[in-house]
Design a protein around this motif. Structure first.
Motif, PDB file in Angstrom:
ATOM      1  N   GLU A  68      -4.183   8.118  -1.958  1.00 26.29           N
ATOM      2  CA  GLU A  68      -3.280   8.270  -0.558  1.00 26.29           C
ATOM      3  C   GLU A  68      -1.885   8.460  -0.359  1.00 26.29           C
ATOM      4  N   ILE A  69      -0.922   7.195  -1.200  1.00 24.88           N
ATOM      5  CA  ILE A  69      -0.176   7.214  -1.670  1.00 24.88           C
ATOM      6  C   ILE A  69       0.226   7.613  -2.243  1.00 24.88           C
ATOM      7  N   PHE A  70      -0.813   8.183  -3.720  1.00 30.79           N
ATOM      8  CA  PHE A  70      -0.422   9.363  -4.347  1.00 30.79           C
ATOM      9  C   PHE A  70       0.093  11.062  -3.366  1.00 30.79           C
ATOM     10  N   VAL A  71      -0.594  11.337  -2.830  1.00 31.05           N
ATOM     11  CA  VAL A  71      -0.778  11.990  -2.012  1.00 31.05           C
ATOM     12  C   VAL A  71       0.403  12.374  -1.834  1.00 31.05           C
ATOM     13  N   LEU A  72       0.336  11.153  -0.985  1.00 27.92           N
ATOM     14  CA  LEU A  72       2.659  11.279   0.271  1.00 27.92           C
ATOM     15  C   LEU A  72       3.112  11.337  -1.284  1.00 27.92           C
ATOM     16  N   LEU A  73       3.601  10.496  -1.559  1.00 25.37           N
ATOM     17  CA  LEU A  73       3.987  10.720  -3.341  1.00 25.37           C
ATOM     18  C   LEU A  73       4.193  12.902  -3.991  1.00 25.37           C
ATOM     19  N   MET A  74       3.007  12.929  -3.728  1.00 25.18           N
ATOM     20  CA  MET A  74       3.245  14.985  -4.209  1.00 25.18           C
ATOM     21  C   MET A  74       3.618  14.943  -3.259  1.00 25.18           C
ATOM     22  N   GLN A  75       3.645  15.069  -1.898  1.00 23.12           N
ATOM     23  CA  GLN A  75       3.998  16.108  -0.656  1.00 23.12           C
ATOM     24  C   GLN A  75       6.012  16.132  -1.115  1.00 23.12           C
ATOM     25  N   ALA A  76       6.577  14.526  -1.012  1.00 22.48           N
ATOM     26  CA  ALA A  76       7.396  14.854  -1.000  1.00 22.48           C
ATOM     27  C   ALA A  76       8.009  15.052  -2.211  1.00 22.48           C
ATOM     28  N   VAL A  77       7.135  15.143  -3.526  1.00 27.13           N
ATOM     29  CA  VAL A  77       7.221  15.822  -4.634  1.00 27.13           C
ATOM     30  C   VAL A  77       8.144  17.315  -4.412  1.00 27.13           C
ATOM     31  N   GLU A  78       7.015  17.639  -4.189  1.00 28.91           N
ATOM     32  CA  GLU A  78       6.764  19.451  -3.097  1.00 28.91           C
ATOM     33  C   GLU A  78       8.559  20.131  -2.631  1.00 28.91           C
ATOM     34  N   GLN A  79       8.820  18.320  -1.520  1.00 28.31           N
ATOM     35  CA  GLN A  79       9.568  18.850  -0.929  1.00 28.31           C
ATOM     36  C   GLN A  79      10.970  19.076  -1.533  1.00 28.31           C
ATOM     37  N   MET A  80      10.847  18.023  -2.027  1.00 26.79           N
ATOM     38  CA  MET A  80      12.029  17.704  -3.207  1.00 26.79           C
ATOM     39  C   MET A  80      12.169  19.358  -4.260  1.00 26.79           C
ATOM     40  N   GLN A  95      18.709   9.494  -8.361  1.00 19.66           N
ATOM     41  CA  GLN A  95      17.905   9.058  -7.054  1.00 19.66           C
ATOM     42  C   GLN A  95      17.216   9.088  -5.815  1.00 19.66           C
ATOM     43  N   GLN A  96      16.735  10.921  -6.622  1.00 19.94           N
ATOM     44  CA  GLN A  96      14.929  11.266  -6.234  1.00 19.94           C
ATOM     45  C   GLN A  96      14.754  10.672  -6.524  1.00 19.94           C
ATOM     46  N   VAL A  97      14.268   9.960  -7.849  1.00 25.07           N
ATOM     47  CA  VAL A  97      12.780   9.464  -8.788  1.00 25.07           C
ATOM     48  C   VAL A  97      13.618   7.249  -7.605  1.00 25.07           C
ATOM     49  N   ASN A  98      14.014   7.318  -6.884  1.00 27.81           N
ATOM     50  CA  ASN A  98      14.482   6.526  -6.459  1.00 27.81           C
ATOM     51  C   ASN A  98      14.093   6.152  -5.579  1.00 27.81           C
ATOM     52  N   GLN A  99      14.207   6.875  -4.644  1.00 23.73           N
ATOM     53  CA  GLN A  99      13.695   7.625  -3.318  1.00 23.73           C
ATOM     54  C   GLN A  99      11.906   7.884  -3.152  1.00 23.73           C
ATOM     55  N   LEU A 100      11.475   8.403  -4.445  1.00 19.14           N
ATOM     56  CA  LEU A 100       9.962   8.708  -4.996  1.00 19.14           C
ATOM     57  C   LEU A 100       9.367   6.560  -4.538  1.00 19.14           C
ATOM     58  N   GLN A 101      10.388   5.927  -5.686  1.00 14.90           N
ATOM     59  CA  GLN A 101       9.528   4.642  -6.048  1.00 14.90           C
ATOM     60  C   GLN A 101      10.010   3.739  -4.344  1.00 14.90           C
ATOM     61  N   LYS A 102      10.668   4.415  -3.931  1.00  4.52           N
ATOM     62  CA  LYS A 102      10.638   3.223  -2.111  1.00  4.52           C
ATOM     63  C   LYS A 102       9.676   3.550  -1.507  1.00  4.52           C
ATOM     64  N   LEU A 103       8.785   4.870  -2.335  1.00  8.11           N
ATOM     65  CA  LEU A 103       8.147   5.478  -0.864  1.00  8.11           C
ATOM     66  C   LEU A 103       6.951   5.065  -1.455  1.00  8.11           C
ATOM     67  N   ILE A 104       6.540   4.487  -2.272  1.00 12.84           N
ATOM     68  CA  ILE A 104       5.514   3.857  -3.025  1.00 12.84           C
ATOM     69  C   ILE A 104       5.546   2.111  -2.674  1.00 12.84           C
ATOM     70  N   LEU A 105       6.747   1.154  -2.711  1.00 13.22           N
ATOM     71  CA  LEU A 105       6.737  -0.052  -1.918  1.00 13.22           C
ATOM     72  C   LEU A 105       6.686   0.042  -0.732  1.00 13.22           C
ATOM     73  N   SER A 106       7.055   1.122  -0.365  1.00  6.18           N
ATOM     74  CA  SER A 106       6.384   0.937   1.455  1.00  6.18           C
ATOM     75  C   SER A 106       5.206   1.049   1.829  1.00  6.18           C
ATOM     76  N   GLN A 107       4.643   1.509   1.206  1.00  5.54           N
ATOM     77  CA  GLN A 107       3.316   1.801   1.443  1.00  5.54           C
ATOM     78  C   GLN A 107       2.796   0.131  -0.131  1.00  5.54           C
ATOM     79  N   ARG A 108       2.951  -0.795   0.287  1.00  2.75           N
ATOM     80  CA  ARG A 108       2.064  -1.441  -0.527  1.00  2.75           C
ATOM     81  C   ARG A 108       1.520  -1.976   0.844  1.00  2.75           C
TER      82      ARG A 108
END
Length: 318
Positions: A68-80, A95-108
């Motif tokens: 599920e987290i990966f699906v969120l990640l994929m959607q964020a990438v599509e927006q970027m 900076q964009q990669v940092n945002q993606l990595q923070k998205l993963i960490l926010s779902q811990r």
């Protein structure tokens, strides 16, 4: 963590199929939750995983937390990317990669909660199947226990997605319900569905036969595997756990739980209860189904109606 360390830790499967892709994604998310990843390496892996994942993704699927987290990640990438193709993921900046990595960490917490629910469910499963088995044992003087593992050849993995696996299992369940041929005199069963990076989708089964009507457990184990072959066709394989060699190994260590079980045999009954723990082992989280349909049960058992007669167990000989 260096680039070399990461490539050793996170190596994508050479055999591309739905089960291996999901296992790689699960590992990718878990690694990102626990390690720092250089953004170039992150983007290389992310691009390859998205391309692989898109081949099988369906909105109707239910996923484990990491997927599920990966699906969120994929959607964020599509927006970027804003309409650009996935081949341009490498153009994302630090900076964009940092945002993606923070998205993963926010779902811990989502992953922690999913793991906790999994452990609690396994505990309930253990209690349920052990109670189920004890009821059947109580009602029968002797039972014949047969265990098989059903799966697919590596060459077949690429053709087997969740839908194919589910259809094969449903056909098998119908045969169990009909109780014909090698399933005649079947009093119950336990079925566990799993997936693995190398083994793909597969199933573990324990069959509980009326021991007064059925013998030759080795033959029955192979007959079930042959029936699986009829369901799947080319590429079906199975492991018969009731061969003489297999049972002898466990007999020598006092852990035999397959073959003929007499109601008065406390040692073997205890071994059977330990065997059932394997079907609901909370330590096998990495082999649990990462994808399923809504309402699809990874562990199931047959229906059994106690006949209500009371038996007095013979006292153990001293």
């Amino acid at each position: 963590m260096t680039y070399l360390d990461w490539n050793i830790l996170m190596r994508l499967s050479d055999h591309i199929h739905q089960a291996s892709i999901l296992s790689d994604i699960h590992h990718f998310i878990e690694c990102n939750l626990n390690h720092y990843v250089e953004y170039v390496v992150f983007l290389d892996l992310l691009q390859e995983l998205i391309v692989r994942f898109k081949q099988y993704h369906q909105e109707s699927f239910s996923y484990a937390a990491t997927i599920e987290i990966f699906v969120l990640l994929m959607q964020a990438v599509e927006q970027m990317l804003d309409g650009r193709i996935y081949d341009e993921i490498s153009t994302l900046d630090a900076q964009q990669v940092n945002q993606l990595q923070k998205l993963i960490l926010s779902q811990r917490d989502k992953v922690k909660e999913h793991l906790q629910r999994y452990k609690e469910q396994q505990q309930r499963n253990r209690e349920s199947i052990q109670s189920y088995m004890q009821t059947i044992i109580k009602d029968h003087h002797k039972l014949l226990l047969v265990r098989v593992d059903l799966s697919y050849t590596k060459e077949k993995h690429g053709q087997i997605g969740l839908q194919d696996f589910y259809q094969h299992i449903q056909k098998l369940r119908q045969l169990l319900k009909d109780q014909q041929g090698c399933f005649a005199e079947l009093k119950g069963y336990v079925l566990k569905l799993e997936q693995g990076k190398d083994k793909g989708f597969h199933a573990h089964l324990l069959f509980i036969y009326n021991g007064s009507k059925r013998q030759n457990d080795t033959f029955l184990g192979q007959a079930v595997i042959d029936k699986w072959g009829e369901i799947v066709g080319e590429g079906a394989i199975g492991n018969n756990c009731n061969t003489v060699k297999y049972k002898q190994r466990y007999l020598q260590t006092g852990r035999l739980a397959l073959g003929m079980l007499h109601r008065e045999d406390k040692q073997m009954t205890d071994n059977v209860m330990l065997l059932l723990n394997y079907f609901a082992n909370e330590d096998k989280y990495d082999q649990s189904l990462l994808v399923s349909y809504a309402g699809m049960r990874c562990l199931s058992k047959g229906e059994y109606q106690p006949h209500g007669r009371q038996y007095q167990l013979k006292p153990e000989s001293k």
